[in-house]
Motif scaffolding. Structure first.
Motif, PDB file in Angstrom:
ATOM      1  N   ASP A 152       0.828  -1.209   0.000  1.00  0.00           N
ATOM      2  CA  ASP A 152       0.000   0.000   0.000  1.00  0.00           C
ATOM      3  C   ASP A 152       0.866   1.264   0.000  1.00  0.00           C
ATOM      4  O   ASP A 152       1.977   1.268   0.539  1.00  0.00           O
ATOM      5  CB  ASP A 152      -0.913  -0.026   1.238  1.00  0.00           C
ATOM      6  N   GLY A 153       0.342   2.315  -0.611  1.00  0.00           N
ATOM      7  CA  GLY A 153       1.003   3.626  -0.546  1.00  0.00           C
ATOM      8  C   GLY A 153       1.557   4.134  -1.868  1.00  0.00           C
ATOM      9  O   GLY A 153       2.242   5.154  -1.894  1.00  0.00           O
ATOM     10  N   ARG A 185       0.182   7.724  -2.537  1.00  0.00           N
ATOM     11  CA  ARG A 185       0.783   8.758  -1.687  1.00  0.00           C
ATOM     12  C   ARG A 185       2.241   9.011  -2.062  1.00  0.00           C
ATOM     13  O   ARG A 185       2.733  10.131  -1.987  1.00  0.00           O
ATOM     14  CB  ARG A 185       0.647   8.366  -0.203  1.00  0.00           C
ATOM     15  N   ARG A 193     -12.248   2.072  -7.998  1.00  0.00           N
ATOM     16  CA  ARG A 193     -11.367   3.173  -8.438  1.00  0.00           C
ATOM     17  C   ARG A 193     -11.771   3.632  -9.850  1.00  0.00           C
ATOM     18  O   ARG A 193     -12.431   2.894 -10.588  1.00  0.00           O
ATOM     19  CB  ARG A 193      -9.915   2.704  -8.408  1.00  0.00           C
TER      20      ARG A 193
HETATM   21 MG    MG Z   1      -4.120   2.364  -0.578  1.00  0.00          MG
END
Ligand code: MG
Ligand code: IPE
Ligand code: IPE
Length: 247
Positions: free
Chosen positions: A27-28, A31, A78
């Motif tokens: 995850d990430g 970001r 998404r």
């Molecule tokens: Mg995520």
């Protein structure tokens, strides 16, 4: 009884014990890109680089099974463009990396309802799995269109159908029967579950299998996760005291 047997097959507690089966919620990516004022797709591209590194590192560090959460059953929420970017990266990963994986003794497995993906992706996956089926050094499991609740629903439906057909006695169903009908049925028990990016939730990943897994949440964003980070996670695992309900 079968659950007890499963727990015994798991890696026990103790100094420096190495996990057999590590799973990662990668995850990430978004970001990571945002911090650099880049489009999310750039984060996903770097995420694939990280996955490539970690698969290599898993082999070098002697893991038996590495399971990577690549696309959840909820990720369909998404935007279509992002889904299409992710599927494009998956295609490229299979095309570009299959030779190296095959030569490195990696066996590819998929968990999740991957048959719902585009037909060309399904065909590529099936051929990559067939090509690496005889490998035994490391098993790379990619979770695609995977949701643990959906996996459990499939297992329950299959048990209900067998009960209806008189093949099994509903009152005799035990944890081993459920294990046997999950996508992970032929894999060793999950020892360590890592999530990157600081989020502390499972997001519908391996809910049943995580019953006695050690959980590790790290702040590193997935594109920055590297061999040292994996080695550190494995070292943390070696310091955990696993009790499986005993003393
Ligand atoms: Mg995520
Ligand atoms: C993980 O990164 C990759 C997938 C879920 C496919 P994210 O895309 O979830 O990144 P963040 O959470 O938005 O930073
Ligand atoms: C979980 O990450 C799914 C994958 C890493 C493939 P998400 O980013 O989709 O999870 P939530 O939405 O933050 O729970």
């Amino acid at each position: 009884m079968k659950q007890a047997a499963t727990a015994q097959q798991s890696v026990p507690a103790g100094a420096g014990r190495a996990p057999r089966h590590v799973a990662i919620i990668m995850d990430g990516n978004g970001r990571w890109a945002k911090k650099r004022l880049l489009p999310r797709a750039a984060g996903h591209r770097q995420g694939v680089e990280a996955a490539r590194r970690i698969v290599r590192a898993a082999g070098e560090l002697g893991l038996e099974v590495l399971t990577l959460y690549a696309f959840s059953s909820e990720n369909w929420r998404r935007p279509a463009t992002e889904i299409s970017d992710l599927m494009g990266l998956l295609r490229r990963f299979i095309v570009n990396d299959i030779d190296e994986l095959a030569e490195a003794g990696v066996r590819l497995r998929i968990i999740g309802d991957y048959h719902a993906l585009e037909p060309d992706v399904v065909a590529m996956i099936d051929s990559a799995m067939a090509r690496t089926a005889g490998n035994s050094k490391t098993t790379l499991v990619i979770a695609l269109n995977y949701g643990a609740q959906q996996e459990l629903v499939r297992a329950v439906r299959s048990l209900a159908a067998d009960a209806l057909a008189g093949k099994i006695d509903p009152l005799a169903i035990d944890t081993g029967d459920i294990d046997a009908r999950l996508d992970t049925c032929d894999l060793p028990p999950l020892d360590l579950l890592i999530r990157t990016s600081g989020e502390k939730r499972l997001s519908n990943f391996l809910l049943w299998q995580a019953a006695y897994a050690e959980l590790l949440f790290v702040d590193t964003l997935w594109p920055d996760f590297d061999r040292d980070a994996l080695a550190e996670a494995i070292a943390h695992f070696g310091q955990r005291e696993r009790r499986f309900g005993g003393l």
